[in-house]
Design a protein around this motif. Structure first.
Motif, mmCIF file in Angstrom:
data_model
loop_
_atom_site.group_PDB
_atom_site.id
_atom_site.type_symbol
_atom_site.label_atom_id
_atom_site.label_comp_id
_atom_site.label_asym_id
_atom_site.label_seq_id
_atom_site.Cartn_x
_atom_site.Cartn_y
_atom_site.Cartn_z
ATOM 1 N N VAL A 1 20.396 20.742 29.425
ATOM 2 C CA VAL A 1 20.123 20.994 28.008
ATOM 3 C C VAL A 1 19.746 19.701 27.296
ATOM 4 O O VAL A 1 18.793 19.672 26.526
ATOM 5 C CB VAL A 1 21.325 21.686 27.317
ATOM 6 C CG1 VAL A 1 21.079 21.852 25.822
ATOM 7 C CG2 VAL A 1 21.609 23.029 27.968
ATOM 8 N N LEU B 1 24.886 22.128 22.387
ATOM 9 C CA LEU B 1 24.604 23.395 21.716
ATOM 10 C C LEU B 1 25.717 23.708 20.731
ATOM 11 O O LEU B 1 26.887 23.427 20.982
ATOM 12 C CB LEU B 1 24.514 24.542 22.726
ATOM 13 C CG LEU B 1 23.356 24.537 23.715
ATOM 14 C CD1 LEU B 1 23.486 25.709 24.685
ATOM 15 C CD2 LEU B 1 22.030 24.621 22.981
ATOM 16 N N GLU C 1 24.179 29.189 19.707
ATOM 17 C CA GLU C 1 22.867 28.594 19.976
ATOM 18 C C GLU C 1 22.467 28.810 21.436
ATOM 19 O O GLU C 1 23.297 28.857 22.335
ATOM 20 C CB GLU C 1 22.896 27.095 19.667
ATOM 21 C CG GLU C 1 21.535 26.439 19.712
ATOM 22 C CD GLU C 1 21.563 24.970 19.305
ATOM 23 O OE1 GLU C 1 20.468 24.374 19.279
ATOM 24 O OE2 GLU C 1 22.638 24.418 19.033
ATOM 25 N N THR C 2 21.144 28.910 21.670
ATOM 26 C CA THR C 2 20.599 29.128 23.003
ATOM 27 C C THR C 2 19.510 28.106 23.277
ATOM 28 O O THR C 2 18.720 27.775 22.400
ATOM 29 C CB THR C 2 19.989 30.542 23.094
ATOM 30 O OG1 THR C 2 21.014 31.496 22.869
ATOM 31 C CG2 THR C 2 19.382 30.799 24.454
ATOM 32 N N ARG C 3 19.464 27.625 24.525
ATOM 33 C CA ARG C 3 18.369 26.758 24.980
ATOM 34 C C ARG C 3 17.623 27.528 26.068
ATOM 35 O O ARG C 3 18.125 27.703 27.173
ATOM 36 C CB ARG C 3 18.923 25.444 25.520
ATOM 37 C CG ARG C 3 17.913 24.547 26.248
ATOM 38 C CD ARG C 3 16.712 24.195 25.388
ATOM 39 N NE ARG C 3 15.903 23.165 25.972
ATOM 40 C CZ ARG C 3 14.715 23.376 26.575
ATOM 41 N NH1 ARG C 3 14.245 24.595 26.694
ATOM 42 N NH2 ARG C 3 14.020 22.364 27.055
ATOM 43 N N ARG D 1 23.457 29.432 26.910
ATOM 44 C CA ARG D 1 23.861 29.917 25.589
ATOM 45 C C ARG D 1 25.336 29.620 25.344
ATOM 46 O O ARG D 1 26.158 29.723 26.256
ATOM 47 C CB ARG D 1 23.572 31.398 25.438
ATOM 48 C CG ARG D 1 24.137 32.274 26.494
ATOM 49 C CD ARG D 1 23.697 33.738 26.338
ATOM 50 N NE ARG D 1 24.119 34.505 27.488
ATOM 51 C CZ ARG D 1 23.355 34.836 28.513
ATOM 52 N NH1 ARG D 1 22.090 34.471 28.538
ATOM 53 N NH2 ARG D 1 23.839 35.524 29.510
#
Length: 173
Positions: free
Chosen positions: A14, A18, A22-24, A42
């Motif tokens: 990532v 996060l 939140e999501t990457r 996530r």
């Protein structure tokens, strides 16, 4: 594997912390094969857990969509990878769940937590280079049990070396 939150995010590729909810995401579409690869990390509500997931999404007319081994018939999706990590009371994070292609790796191979993170990173590195990850190849390279003597899933220790007696120069018989 017990790491702080920042290191967990690094191990999962990532690169930053996060926030809750939140999501990457990472995404790649291979138009020749008719397969989309979706990967994401996530963070759960209140940072009570973190999940990393990889899915293959198949086009209706893709050859793989008709394959019984793909877990998908006539289009659809297949979950390739799911890792879940949770914090302890002292704020140290550790994976508690890992499946790859429906098979659990929890306590099945040495350092399953670290190897699960390495598998995920290898997949997203392929995605970032516009290459559809070869899951079977990555299982062979990233998820092997490298303990001495092998294990259930490892290759080490499964074959005995063959020795050519003529090659043992100078040794007494």
């Amino acid at each position: 594997m017990r790491v702080d939150y920042k290191e967990l995010m690094e191990r999962l590729g990532v690169g930053y912390d996060l926030s809750a909810y939140e999501t990457r995401p990472w995404f790649l579409y291979d138009d020749e094969k008719g397969i989309s690869c979706s990967a994401e990390v996530r963070a759960g509500p209140g940072l009570e857990d973190v999940e990393a997931e990889i899915q293959f999404l198949y086009d209706e007319d893709s050859d793989e969509s008709e394959d019984e081994d793909s877990g998908s018939i006539g289009g659809g999706s297949q979950q390739i990878f799911l890792l879940r990590a949770k914090p302890s009371k002292d704020g140290v994070w550790s994976p508690c769940y890992l499946t790859v292609k429906g098979e659990s790796y929890v306590n099945e191979i040495y350092d399953w937590e670290g190897k699960g993170c390495e598998f995920f990173r290898a997949c997203i590195e392929d995605i970032q280079m516009s290459v559809l990850p070869d899951i079977e190849d990555l299982i062979d390279t990233e998820l092997q049990d490298d303990r001495r003597g092998g294990g259930k899933k490892g290759k080490v220790g499964k074959k005995k070396p063959s020795i050519n007696p003529n090659a043992l120069m100078g040794m007494k018989r």
